[in-house]
Each structure stands twice: as C-alpha cells, then as structure tokens.
Design a protein around this motif. Structure first.
Motif, short mmCIF file in Angstrom:
data_model
loop_
_atom_site.label_atom_id
_atom_site.label_comp_id
_atom_site.label_asym_id
_atom_site.label_seq_id
_atom_site.Cartn_x
_atom_site.Cartn_y
_atom_site.Cartn_z
N LYS A 102 -6.66 1.34 -0.88
CA LYS A 102 -6.43 0.35 -1.94
C LYS A 102 -7.74 0.07 -2.68
CE LYS A 102 -4.79 -4.41 -2.61
NZ LYS A 102 -4.27 -5.63 -1.94
N PHE A 103 -8.84 -0.03 -1.92
CA PHE A 103 -10.15 -0.26 -2.51
C PHE A 103 -10.54 0.90 -3.44
CE2 PHE A 103 -14.72 0.66 -2.25
CZ PHE A 103 -15.27 -0.52 -2.71
N LEU A 104 -10.35 2.13 -2.97
CA LEU A 104 -10.72 3.30 -3.76
C LEU A 104 -9.90 3.40 -5.04
CD1 LEU A 104 -11.09 5.88 -0.85
CD2 LEU A 104 -12.95 4.99 -2.28
N LYS A 105 -8.62 3.08 -4.97
CA LYS A 105 -7.78 3.09 -6.17
C LYS A 105 -8.28 2.05 -7.17
CE LYS A 105 -3.48 4.80 -4.07
NZ LYS A 105 -2.08 4.46 -3.73
N ASN A 106 -8.64 0.89 -6.67
CA ASN A 106 -9.14 -0.18 -7.53
C ASN A 106 -10.47 0.18 -8.17
OD1 ASN A 106 -10.99 -2.91 -7.54
ND2 ASN A 106 -8.89 -3.32 -8.23
N GLN A 107 -11.26 1.00 -7.44
CA GLN A 107 -12.59 1.36 -7.92
C GLN A 107 -12.59 2.60 -8.82
OE1 GLN A 107 -15.64 -0.56 -7.16
NE2 GLN A 107 -13.80 -1.82 -7.00
N SER A 108 -11.43 3.17 -9.07
CA SER A 108 -11.38 4.38 -9.90
C SER A 108 -10.34 4.24 -11.02
CB SER A 108 -11.06 5.60 -9.03
OG SER A 108 -9.89 5.40 -8.26
N THR A 109 -10.28 3.06 -11.60
CA THR A 109 -9.28 2.80 -12.66
C THR A 109 -9.56 3.60 -13.92
OG1 THR A 109 -10.58 0.86 -13.29
CG2 THR A 109 -8.69 0.49 -11.84
N SER A 110 -10.84 3.78 -14.27
CA SER A 110 -11.19 4.52 -15.49
C SER A 110 -12.17 5.66 -15.23
CB SER A 110 -11.81 3.57 -16.53
OG SER A 110 -10.87 2.60 -16.97
#
Length: 261
Positions: A102-110
């Motif tokens: 979840k953290f990694l997805k949030n940190q790779s939005t753009s």
C-alpha cells in the motif's frame, strides 16, 4: 534458519527485477524522464552523479526539478546524500507486507517505469530500495542509482499530475515541498527506516521483560525515586539538511546530569 531466510530474501529481491518486462529491465540510466504533456526531457544518471558529487547542475531537467522542489539546491543535495541505518530483513519484510505494498503504491502515483508505467511501479521501487539496503544503509541517492529501469515523472492526459505523495505528512510546507519529486526523494529513506519491521525470530522470548522506564537522573521530590520521562520527537538535524523533519518518535534517554535542582 537465519541463513535460509536471508537467502530467500535475496532471491526475492532478484525476482523483483526479473519480474519486469525485458524492455524495462535493460535500460536504467535515466532515473527521471520529465514528462509534461507532449514534452519529454530525460535526466541521465551521470548528470545526477555530477550534481551530488560537486554541486554543479549540468542538466536542464534537473535544474527545473530543483527549482520546483521547495528547497535550495544545497538542501536537496545534502538530503539525498544523507544515509540511514536499516536492517535488510526488516526493510524487505515491510515492503512485501500488505502495508508495504500500500505504501509503495502511494509513493508511485506519478513516478514509475517509463515504458510499463504503473503496471510495475511497485516492483521497480521495491527492487531499488532492497538493493540499496543490502549493505545496511539506504539513501535517496542510493535508491535512485539502484533503479532497475528508466523512470518517468508523468504529468499528462489529466490522469497523472506529476505530483508525488511525500511520505512525511504534515512535515513539509507548501505544495512544492509536499509534492515535488526531489522533495519526495529526500524524505523517502527516512520513512523506510521508520517503517522497517523487526525480525520476529529475534523477538521470541521465554519470559517477558519488565516494562521499560526512561528515567531522569534527578529524583522526584515526593518519593526520592527517579522520575519517568516521556517520549521526545527526534529531529533529523544533519548539517545542511532541511530542518524541522519530525517523522517518528523514539524513547529518549537523558544525558548524565551535572546536578539536580
């Protein structure tokens, strides 16, 4: 058992890179391709290395990124070079956990692989962090160097805004500090260090220890016993590093007192 666990983690880290498409796993010399509308400007690793080593900015895209970061060029440089002690097992356990994904997805939005975009964003970022953590330390510069593929910062089609979610929520000031790519890089390793998971094997005990009390060297006036101390927020205060980053809490043990009033 620890050796077999470590071996499994190294295999898992290797598989993370190999899971990327062949076209994405070959090119990794462009850590940032600034993608705005129909325009693309690529910043290569050599330009980043020159900036980190000498402070000289020789690349147009990097110059624009620094100007839009919310920090001075020296602050970004010091922040990206700052190292954080980590445990490889703890970092890997976090990044493969549900919370870590979840953290990694949030940190790779753009910010994600140039060709596959967000399809392999989690795998690419996780691979770079684990690769950099192998020696027990991580840094923004180390994570960037370990990227397994070319990356883009996307701002186009109304789908991607070019904004990143800086992980130190409430600790950045203004839109640039809280969303820019280089500000995101500065904060990232500190957030990984704070979220790494302890090894459950090391936590197994036959008896539970008594609760820890953080004591002041000065006795209480009422009882004559040492006074319990609370938690003190830790400041990341390396010389030249952006001030005021309060990312996590840690018990504070006071230094020996010269005397008690």
């Amino acid at each position: 058992m620890i050796k077999s666990l470590l071996a499994g983690l190294f295999v898992g880290a290797a598989l993370t890179s190999s899971a990327l498409p062949v076209s994405a796993a070959v090119d990794n010399d462009l850590p940032v391709r600034w993608n705005t509308g129909g325009a693309v400007w690529s910043t290569n690793q050599g330009a980043v290395d020159t900036y980190l080593e000498t402070g000289d900015v020789t690349d147009r895209g990097l110059q624009g990124g620094l100007q839009n970061s919310g920090w001075t060029a020296d602050e970004v440089r010091d922040g990206m070079k700052k190292t954080y002690d980590v445990d490889l097992i703890g970092v890997t356990r976090f990044l493969y956990s549900d919370e870590g994904v979840k953290f990694l997805k949030n940190q790779s939005t753009s910010y994600f692989p140039y060709w596959s975009m967000n399809t392999y964003a989690v795998q690419a970022l996780r691979s770079a962090i684990i690769e950099d953590a192998r020696d027990g330390e991580i840094s923004s510069a180390g994570i960037m160097t370990a990227l397994p593929t070319d990356m883009r910062l996307a701002d186009f089609c109304g789908t991607y805004t070019g904004a990143q979610n800086v992980c130190a929520e409430g600790r950045c000031q203004g839109d640039a500090q809280c969303t820019s790519l280089l500000s995101w890089y500065v904060f990232l390793p500190a957030c990984i260090q704070a979220n790494q998971m302890a090894d459950p094997v090391a936590e197994v005990r036959t008896t539970l220890p008594p609760p820890l009390r953080w004591l002041s060297p000065c006795p209480s006036a009422a009882s004559g016993e040492p006074r319990p101390q609370g938690l003190l927020q830790v400041l990341l205060s390396a010389p030249g590093y952006p001030r005021g980053f309060l990312l996590f809490k840690r018990p504070w043990v006071p230094p020996p007192a010269a005397g008690c009033g």
